[in-house]
Write an enzyme that holds these catalytic residues in place. Structure first.
Site, PDB file in Angstrom:
ATOM      1  N   SER A 179       0.865  -1.180   0.000  1.00 39.34           N
ATOM      2  CA  SER A 179       0.000   0.000   0.000  1.00 39.34           C
ATOM      3  C   SER A 179       0.897   1.224   0.000  1.00 39.34           C
ATOM      4  CB  SER A 179      -0.878   0.005   1.261  1.00 39.34           C
ATOM      5  OG  SER A 179      -1.467   1.267   1.485  1.00 39.34           O
ATOM      6  N   TYR A 210      -2.050   0.106  10.665  1.00 41.47           N
ATOM      7  CA  TYR A 210      -2.025  -0.342   9.272  1.00 41.47           C
ATOM      8  C   TYR A 210      -0.720   0.069   8.598  1.00 41.47           C
ATOM      9  CZ  TYR A 210      -3.596  -0.971   4.430  1.00 41.47           C
ATOM     10  OH  TYR A 210      -3.727  -1.359   3.118  1.00 41.47           O
TER      11      TYR A 210
END
Length: 257
Positions: free
Chosen positions: A141, A154
């Site tokens: 990501s 995250y």
């Protein structure tokens, strides 16, 4: 041409029950791969396998929980050959600050995004090596590259996935295995934001409010198929893909009414 070279190539996709995983399975099946759909939700991957086979494509569904060592071991033992591994299983939970973060949520994110990648990669590396032309793809990501507030858990997990890809590429240098990392920015899928906000549909929708054309799962799947189908000597180390409206994690254009 050798017999091995004429065999249908096999691609394993973890987290294939929805979103980027399901879209990547469709694209690779269309590209001629036998896709192994791996996920916990067996009814969903079973339906996807039937859909693909109904279109004349090659697909099989296999139960897999990347956070469970026994599940990974049994899954790997049931595969005769693997040419491509798409480490896609992952996800975000919560938007707390570091100060208020829930350790259980951080642990859950680390287990799936980092240790899950580790387990599956370790289990399938012998088969990828034996293929003579293997590919490991890690779906990270833009969070793996740039921190942002209220995303510490995250961000930390995806940084871990990013480092796995970088380190593995160094360790396998000289072997017939490529290591690819794809780092998507803002992607609108049916579940990612919803899971992050614990099922709060309004908060999930607000992430994309006013953003003209955020990425779709199919957009990311196109990059997966492109990187995997490059000539064997070509390695796409890191591909960052964002919507045009997103210049960075902190700069997103939103239309106002």
């Amino acid at each position: 041409m050798s017999e091995a070279a004429t065999e249908q190539r096999i691609a394993v996709i973890t987290g294939a029950s929805s979103g980027i995983g399901a879209a990547s399975a469709r694209r690779l099946a269309e590209a001629g791969y036998l896709v192994i759909l791996a996920a916990r939700r067996v009814e969903r991957i079973g339906a996807l396998a039937e859909e693909l086979r109904g279109a004349g494509l090659a697909a099989r569904a296999h139960s897999l929980d990347v956070t469970d060592a026994a599940s990974v071991r049994d899954f790997a033992a049931g595969l005769e050959r693997v040419d491509v591994l798409i480490n896609n299983a992952g996800g975000a939970i919560g938007t707390d600050t570091v100060e208020n973060g829930d350790p259980a949520e951080w642990q859950a994110m680390y287990d799936v995004n980092v240790v899950g990648v580790l387990r599956v990669t370790q289990a399938l590396l012998p088969k990828l090596r034996a293929s003579g032309d293997g590919t490991v793809l890690v779906m990270s990501s833009t969070a793996a590259l740039t921190p942002y507030e209220n995303g510490g858990g995250y961000v930390a997990a995806k940084h871990g996935a990013h480092v796995i890809a970088e380190t593995l590429r160094l360790e396998l240098c000289g072997e017939p295995i490529r290591v690819i990392e794809i780092a998507p920015g803002m992607v609108r899928t049916e579940e990612f934001a919803l899971n992050r906000f614990h099922g709060d549909a309004d908060r999930a929708a607000s992430v994309y409010a006013g953003v003209p054309q955020p990425l779709t799962a199919e957009d990311v799947a196109d990059t997966v198929a492109w990187t995997v189908t490059r000539p064997p000597h070509v390695n796409i180390d890191l591909l960052v893909v964002r919507p045009r409206a997103q210049a960075s994690n902190h700069k997103v254009y939103r239309e106002t009414k």
